[in-house]
Design a protein around this motif. Structure first.
Motif, PDB file in Angstrom:
ATOM      1  N   GLN A   1       0.744  -1.274  -0.014  1.00 52.03           N
ATOM      2  CA  GLN A   1      -0.152   0.033   0.101  1.00 52.03           C
ATOM      3  C   GLN A   1       0.875   1.335  -0.050  1.00 52.03           C
ATOM      4  N   SER A   2       2.110   1.204   0.255  1.00 51.28           N
ATOM      5  CA  SER A   2       3.002   2.470   0.428  1.00 51.28           C
ATOM      6  C   SER A   2       3.207   2.686  -1.145  1.00 51.28           C
ATOM      7  N   TRP A   3       3.420   1.951  -2.030  1.00 53.03           N
ATOM      8  CA  TRP A   3       3.551   2.298  -3.551  1.00 53.03           C
ATOM      9  C   TRP A   3       2.092   2.847  -3.833  1.00 53.03           C
ATOM     10  N   ILE A   4       1.064   2.165  -3.501  1.00 50.84           N
ATOM     11  CA  ILE A   4      -0.325   2.506  -3.861  1.00 50.84           C
ATOM     12  C   ILE A   4      -0.677   4.091  -3.482  1.00 50.84           C
ATOM     13  N   LEU A   5      -0.331   4.297  -2.040  1.00 49.55           N
ATOM     14  CA  LEU A   5      -0.331   5.632  -1.813  1.00 49.55           C
ATOM     15  C   LEU A   5       0.389   6.649  -2.487  1.00 49.55           C
ATOM     16  N   LEU A   6       1.671   6.406  -2.807  1.00 43.34           N
ATOM     17  CA  LEU A   6       2.573   7.262  -3.574  1.00 43.34           C
ATOM     18  C   LEU A   6       2.016   7.311  -4.968  1.00 43.34           C
ATOM     19  N   ALA A   7       1.481   6.420  -5.515  1.00 34.00           N
ATOM     20  CA  ALA A   7       0.729   6.740  -7.010  1.00 34.00           C
ATOM     21  C   ALA A   7      -0.411   7.228  -6.851  1.00 34.00           C
ATOM     22  N   TYR A   8      -1.142   7.365  -5.717  1.00 38.46           N
ATOM     23  CA  TYR A   8      -2.475   8.021  -5.457  1.00 38.46           C
ATOM     24  C   TYR A   8      -2.278   9.514  -5.354  1.00 38.46           C
ATOM     25  N   SER A   9      -1.317   9.830  -4.353  1.00 39.36           N
ATOM     26  CA  SER A   9      -0.979  11.185  -4.187  1.00 39.36           C
ATOM     27  C   SER A   9      -0.602  12.073  -5.416  1.00 39.36           C
ATOM     28  N   ILE A  10       0.163  11.301  -6.144  1.00 41.47           N
ATOM     29  CA  ILE A  10       0.857  11.998  -7.398  1.00 41.47           C
ATOM     30  C   ILE A  10      -0.369  12.447  -8.250  1.00 41.47           C
ATOM     31  N   GLY A  11      -1.319  11.382  -8.424  1.00 38.77           N
ATOM     32  CA  GLY A  11      -2.651  11.467  -9.394  1.00 38.77           C
ATOM     33  C   GLY A  11      -3.334  12.463  -8.842  1.00 38.77           C
ATOM     34  N   PHE A  12      -3.584  12.632  -7.320  1.00 35.77           N
ATOM     35  CA  PHE A  12      -4.287  13.478  -6.820  1.00 35.77           C
ATOM     36  C   PHE A  12      -3.901  14.908  -6.915  1.00 35.77           C
TER      37      PHE A  12
END
Length: 442
Positions: A123-134
């Protein structure tokens, strides 16, 4: 006034909705449910305290911005230039890339996106990808600030308000439990505890920024008359404050009736998510995701835009557009610290800066009544900062309690409000200073 355009009634409401959407973000959603659950049967007093700092102060702050003719930089005009910049910069950093803006992405992820992940391991990588998209989306909207009323006030916010109305009415009609006994400080001092919890929304800081942003948006709409700008800012403030009060009371009541459904939840985000799931079942995830993502996105847009505008005026080597990108990148990086850790770090900073912000707002409201405005600003803000730093150091828990023996005599020190009475006394003294001409525009 004839040379300035005017807003239609629809545009005025859209401006108010835009202001409401800027405020309604991460802290507004995650803190009231937890406060309501912990307050239990004392929730009336706790809610009153929370509304005081989370709705009353932002409303008064926007009115002070209107009176000062802009946002935070205008409100520090009677201080020495470097001190005014230091205060403004500290607040903009806290509300911008350091805490409040990254928190919007974290809350949107934790409450709006994470429920769909199941037991994903990385989930750390998913959070990184999400925050970039956000922040790519948020910065894209912030780059077109002249159209913020149209994008946010007329499109995104009405959808958000509709979703919140559905949720609020359902909570009132079909509560999922009853109020439990209060816990912690809510047992003995519910109003004061609610008052301090209202700090966490950072709405007063937001108001100091949004006042300037709203004036800029009005400029983009060719509203050049200062009296019209002030009038529209007041209308927007009242609409936003009314909306915030409605949302807070609904979420507070959601928390009050959640003790059986989500006992011992570590934050309000989990309470909110569990409650929505219980009310709406499978579709609850979609409703939750829509509410939280829209609320956090609109706030992120407002904060990024306001910060970029200020930093551009402070350091013009970078354009407004470049600052938007820089701030968005910083926010995406900080967002990966994690929600619980970010909240823990931000609390002492809020204890240090909130009293200064409150004192600054009060001073701007009464500045034309003071015999020596500049001296009053120096005195009151110095007292506020000194006492607030004591409260901030105490709340970190890093210093032994014995170190604060000297401060125990201060009224309300044990409540985290050591600044309140000394600042009040300083304000009273300011009215009795001998009148003397001071070379400063008030």
């Amino acid at each position: 006034m004839s040379g300035s355009k005017q807003l239609s009634t629809g545009d005025i409401f859209a401006l108010g909705f835009m202001t409401f959407a800027f405020f309604l973000g991460a802290g507004n959603i995650i803190f009231p449910p937890l406060a309501g659950q912990q307050a239990g049967t004392e929730f009336y007093w706790a809610m009153a305290g929370f509304l005081f700092t989370a709705v009353g102060l932002p409303l008064v702050t926007l009115l002070a911005c209107a009176k000062a003719g802009g946002g935070l930089p205008r409100m520090t005009r009677l201080l020495p230039k470097q001190i005014g910049i230091a205060i403004t910069l500290a607040i903009f950093i806290v509300i911008g890339p350091a805490f409040a803006t990254p928190r919007t992405s974290l809350v949107a992820f934790e409450m709006g996106f994470k429920p769909f992940l199941g037991e994903a391991e990385s989930q750390s990588w998913i959070l990184l990808a999400y925050s970039i998209g956000f922040f790519v989306v948020a910065s894209g909207l912030a780059l077109h600030r002249g159209n913020l009323i149209d994008y946010i006030g007329k499109i995104l916010t009405p959808v958000l308000i509709l979703l919140l109305l559905v949720l609020s009415i359902t909570v009132l009609v079909n509560p999922q439990g009853t109020a439990a006994a209060p816990s912690g400080d809510y047992l003995t001092q519910p109003f004061t505890k609610g008052f301090l919890e209202g700090y966490n929304t950072m709405d007063t800081f937001g108001a100091l920024m949004f006042g300037m942003l709203i004036v800029d948006v009005l400029h983009k709409k060719e509203i050049s008359d200062t009296k019209l700008q002030t009038r529209y800012l007041i209308f927007a403030s009242i609409i936003a404050a009314s909306g915030l009060a409605f949302v807070y009371m609904s979420l507070f009541y959601l928390g009050v009736t959640s003790s059986e459904l989500a006992p011992g939840a570590e934050n309000g985000g989990k309470i909110f998510a569990i409650y929505v799931q219980a009310l709406f079942g499978g579709p609850g995830k979609l409703i939750l995701a829509a509410v939280v993502t829209l609320a956090c996105l609109t706030t992120a847009v407002g904060l990024i835009s306001a910060c970029a505008d200020y930093f551009n005026k402070l350091w013009q080597k970078l354009s407004y557009q470049a600052w938007v990108v820089v701030i968005a990148v910083l926010c995406a990086v900080v967002a990966n610290v994690g929600l619980t850790q970010l909240i823990a770090i931000s609390v002492p900073v809020l204890f240090a800066l909130y009293p200064v912000a409150i004192a600054l707002v009060i001073l701007n409201l009464i500045v034309d009544k003071l015999p020596r405005p500049k001296s009053a600003f120096y005195l009151v803000l110095s007292v506020a900062l000194l006492l607030a730093l004591i409260d901030a150091v105490k709340v970190t828990g890093l210093v032994n309690k014995e170190a604060f023996d000297f401060a125990e005599a201060l009224p309300l020190f044990s409540y985290g409000l050591a600044w309140l009475l000394p600042v009040t006394v300083a304000l009273v003294i300011s009215f009795f200073m001998p009148k003397k001409a001071e070379q400063a525009a008030v």
